[in-house]
Design an enzyme around this catalytic site. Structure first.
Site, PDB file in Angstrom:
ATOM      1  N   VAL A  81      45.090  34.334  31.300  1.00 12.96           N
ATOM      2  CA  VAL A  81      44.178  34.065  30.186  1.00 12.96           C
ATOM      3  C   VAL A  81      42.760  34.499  30.541  1.00 12.96           C
ATOM      4  O   VAL A  81      42.044  35.059  29.705  1.00 12.96           O
ATOM      5  CB  VAL A  81      44.231  32.577  29.777  1.00 12.96           C
ATOM      6  N   GLU A  82      42.345  34.283  31.777  1.00 16.14           N
ATOM      7  CA  GLU A  82      40.987  34.636  32.187  1.00 16.14           C
ATOM      8  C   GLU A  82      40.754  36.141  32.198  1.00 16.14           C
ATOM      9  O   GLU A  82      39.735  36.605  31.713  1.00 16.14           O
ATOM     10  CB  GLU A  82      40.679  34.070  33.580  1.00 16.14           C
TER      11      GLU A  82
END
Length: 185
Positions: A81-82
């Site tokens: 996600v990052e």
């Protein structure tokens, strides 16, 4: 041009103009690569390629999980996600690498955020400290990873920021999918 500034510009342009359906580089990317290789010789201080392939990233995640006692699936979900597991990712806020560490956070953890293995270990250690701080509450720890622990404390829970609320849901969904996958053991 300062080497770090040039590197940041190259990374931004590379991420913006990267072809999505082809492994071949465009002439623009080839030019950037040639210039980068001339201007930025390999340096241990800017080792973005420490774990630049997916096997290296996965291995670094496994090592960080062993070191911190966190689930490899959780760490991989956060990294996905990052940064989409991209060790060269730089956010508009200045967060660096696979786990998107802010320079101050990386410094406080004693890791080089430009080194993929150290970045992943630093992100794991930071997430572990947030879990400890929020008494094992994963949603609050993830919200703090995204918005900062001060925001979580201030609001007494997940801050009312759409970005943070979406972030927590994306990480939890990815974590659930990875944890239920037979490959994540």
């Amino acid at each position: 041009m300062e080497p770090l500034l040039f590197w940041a510009l190259e990374t931004l342009l590379f991420n913006e103009f990267q072809p999505s359906s082809s492994n071949s580089n465009s002439p623009f990317q080839n030019l950037l690569s040639d210039i980068t290789n001339q201007v930025l010789p390999p340096s241990p201080q800017a080792n973005l390629s420490g774990a630049n392939n997916s096997a290296g990233i996965d291995q670094a995640i496994q090592q960080a999980a062993l070191s911190t006692g966190l689930s490899p699936a959780l760490l991989k979900a956060v990294a996905m996600v990052e940064s989409s597991l991209n060790p060269a990712a730089i956010s508009s806020a200045g967060a660096i690498g696979v786990m998107q560490l802010m320079p101050q956070t990386a410094e406080s953890l004693g890791v080089n955020p430009y080194n993929a293995e150290q970045n992943i270990l630093g992100g794991a250690e930071y997430l572990k400290s947030l879990l400890d701080n929020f008494h094992g509450d994963l949603t609050l720890a993830l919200a703090a990873y995204n918005a900062g622990p001060g925001a979580v404390d201030h609001f007494g829970g997940i801050p009312p920021y759409q970005q943070t609320q979406d972030y927590v849901q994306k990480v939890l969904s990815a974590y659930q999918a990875l944890a239920s996958s037979p490959e994540s053991t």
